[in-house]
Write a protein that holds these residues in place. Structure first.
Motif, short mmCIF file in Angstrom:
data_model
loop_
_atom_site.label_atom_id
_atom_site.label_comp_id
_atom_site.label_asym_id
_atom_site.label_seq_id
_atom_site.Cartn_x
_atom_site.Cartn_y
_atom_site.Cartn_z
N LYS A 11 -92.19 16.11 -36.85
CA LYS A 11 -93.59 15.67 -36.69
C LYS A 11 -93.95 15.58 -35.21
O LYS A 11 -95.07 15.92 -34.82
CB LYS A 11 -93.78 14.33 -37.40
N LEU A 15 -97.16 17.35 -33.48
CA LEU A 15 -98.17 16.63 -32.70
C LEU A 15 -98.22 17.15 -31.26
O LEU A 15 -99.29 17.17 -30.65
CB LEU A 15 -97.88 15.13 -32.73
N GLY A 102 -104.77 9.28 -26.19
CA GLY A 102 -104.34 8.77 -27.49
C GLY A 102 -103.29 9.67 -28.12
O GLY A 102 -102.30 9.19 -28.68
N LYS A 103 -103.50 10.99 -28.01
CA LYS A 103 -102.50 11.95 -28.51
C LYS A 103 -101.20 11.82 -27.72
O LYS A 103 -100.11 11.87 -28.29
CB LYS A 103 -103.03 13.37 -28.42
N ASP A 105 -100.09 9.14 -26.22
CA ASP A 105 -99.44 7.90 -26.63
C ASP A 105 -98.68 8.07 -27.94
O ASP A 105 -97.56 7.60 -28.09
CB ASP A 105 -100.47 6.77 -26.78
N GLU A 106 -99.31 8.76 -28.88
CA GLU A 106 -98.67 8.98 -30.18
C GLU A 106 -97.40 9.83 -30.04
O GLU A 106 -96.35 9.50 -30.60
CB GLU A 106 -99.65 9.64 -31.15
N ARG A 109 -94.68 7.66 -28.38
CA ARG A 109 -94.04 6.71 -29.32
C ARG A 109 -93.04 7.44 -30.21
O ARG A 109 -91.93 6.94 -30.44
CB ARG A 109 -95.10 6.02 -30.18
N MET A 110 -93.43 8.61 -30.69
CA MET A 110 -92.52 9.36 -31.56
C MET A 110 -91.29 9.85 -30.80
O MET A 110 -90.18 9.86 -31.34
CB MET A 110 -93.27 10.52 -32.21
#
Length: 123
Positions: A11, A15, A102-103, A105-106, A109-110
């Motif tokens: 994932k 992303l 925001g992308k 950051d996501e 985190r992953m």
């Protein structure tokens, strides 16, 4: 749990690819004079994120994968900095900056979660 047979199953890679697409869409509107400067740097940093995930996954060991994920994290920080620069230079509006960060950051985190999981696997 889904078995990961390919980096394309991850994932975080998916992303990362979405992030590259967003960056290319935004940089289309940068001034032509920035084509070989900031535009190129921003795009290279974005492309580096899913590329390093893919390359690391294809390596022989978990330790090597972690090394490439660390490079990926560095590229992500570089990209974020370049996006802030683009906004300061008024090449990127605050709405686009916020959405793209925001992308980032996501993905970040992953990446950290994947790194943590792999470190546990190493023992």
């Amino acid at each position: 749990m889904l078995e990961v047979k390919s980096y394309r199953d991850l994932k975080v890679w998916q992303l990362g690819m979405d992030l590259v697409h967003a960056v290319y869409e935004h940089t289309k509107h940068f001034p032509q004079s920035e084509l070989y400067a900031l535009t190129s740097q921003v795009r290279r940093a974005a492309v580096s994120v899913p590329s390093n995930i893919a390359e690391g996954h294809a390596r022989e060991s978990t330790r090597e994968f972690l090394h490439f994920l660390a490079i990926c994290s560095g590229s992500l920080a570089e990209l974020e900095t370049q996006l802030f620069i683009a906004e300061r230079l008024q090449y990127l509006d605050s709405t686009a900056l916020k959405a793209t960060l925001g992308k980032c950051d996501e993905v970040g985190r992953m990446l950290r979660s994947l790194q943590k999981t792999l470190r546990v696997k190493l023992g």
